[in-house]
Design a protein around this motif. Structure first.
Motif, PDB file in Angstrom:
ATOM      1  N   THR A  76       0.561   3.403  -8.261  1.00  0.00           N
ATOM      2  CA  THR A  76       1.000   2.650  -7.084  1.00  0.00           C
ATOM      3  C   THR A  76       2.290   1.906  -7.389  1.00  0.00           C
ATOM      4  O   THR A  76       3.220   1.890  -6.569  1.00  0.00           O
ATOM      5  N   GLU A  87      -3.349   0.176  -3.613  1.00  0.00           N
ATOM      6  CA  GLU A  87      -2.796  -1.103  -3.154  1.00  0.00           C
ATOM      7  C   GLU A  87      -2.580  -2.018  -4.349  1.00  0.00           C
ATOM      8  O   GLU A  87      -3.368  -2.028  -5.292  1.00  0.00           O
ATOM      9  N   ARG A 112       0.816  -1.214   0.000  1.00  0.00           N
ATOM     10  CA  ARG A 112       0.000   0.000   0.000  1.00  0.00           C
ATOM     11  C   ARG A 112       0.847   1.259   0.000  1.00  0.00           C
ATOM     12  O   ARG A 112       1.923   1.294   0.586  1.00  0.00           O
ATOM     13  N   CYS A 113       0.286   2.274  -0.620  1.00  0.00           N
ATOM     14  CA  CYS A 113       0.820   3.625  -0.541  1.00  0.00           C
ATOM     15  C   CYS A 113      -0.364   4.574  -0.675  1.00  0.00           C
ATOM     16  O   CYS A 113      -1.510   4.125  -0.748  1.00  0.00           O
ATOM     17  N   ARG A 114      -0.108   5.855  -0.765  1.00  0.00           N
ATOM     18  CA  ARG A 114      -1.215   6.821  -0.829  1.00  0.00           C
ATOM     19  C   ARG A 114      -2.052   6.685  -2.086  1.00  0.00           C
ATOM     20  O   ARG A 114      -3.197   7.111  -2.132  1.00  0.00           O
ATOM     21  N   TRP A 115      -1.490   6.098  -3.146  1.00  0.00           N
ATOM     22  CA  TRP A 115      -2.218   5.962  -4.414  1.00  0.00           C
ATOM     23  C   TRP A 115      -3.139   4.750  -4.443  1.00  0.00           C
ATOM     24  O   TRP A 115      -4.064   4.692  -5.235  1.00  0.00           O
TER      25      TRP A 115
END
Length: 152
Positions: free
Chosen positions: A90, A42, A37-40
């Motif tokens: 992502t 998964e 996961r990141c802010r953009w």
């Protein structure tokens, strides 16, 4: 019949990812991350292996787990252009966080998994029985879509 809370039922998406992870590992893929996961967004599975020439390749796998006869063609319709852009952003963030992999050739694959309560005869690529469900890998689409990570 008792009405159970949603926490009583298994995470069907996670079971589908388990199935695809096992299948990839049985085909010599090294699983680097699950549900990265990141802010953009998964990415369900990130894996790598060497191709026939010895070059490492990186795959970003989107797993779609559905019951038989789902409204969205088993999950195929869920990989709309907007979802593709989100996956590419992502993936670009993943490569930023792991610069040692930034030069690897990358591919976006889609795995279509069918989930049923009972075992039925299918032409599945791979199958798994877990938590009272029978999951089958119905289709594995290599390079399901083309999108440049560099342009993100």
């Amino acid at each position: 019949m008792a009405n159970h809370s949603s926490s009583h039922y298994p995470d069907i998406g996670a079971l589908g990812e388990d199935l695809v992870t096992q299948w990839l590992e049985s085909n010599s893929w090294l699983i680097l991350h699950r549900r990265w996961r990141c802010r953009w967004g998964e990415i369900d599975i990130i894996a790598q292996r060497e191709d026939d020439s010895g070059t490492a390749i990186l795959i970003f796998v989107e797993v779609k787990t559905r019951s038989a006869g789902s409204w969205d063609a088993g999950g195929r319709m869920a990989i709309a252009p907007s979802k593709q852009v989100k996956l590419c952003r992502t993936a670009a963030m993943f490569l930023t966080n792991f610069p040692e992999k930034a030069d690897y050739p990358c591919r976006f694959d889609v795995a279509i998994v069918c989930c049923q309560r009972k075992i039925t005869r299918t032409n599945a690529i791979f199958s798994l029985s877990a938590s009272g469900y029978y999951l089958t890998l119905q289709e594995y689409i290599q390079a399901a879509f083309e999108y440049s990570i560099d342009n993100q």
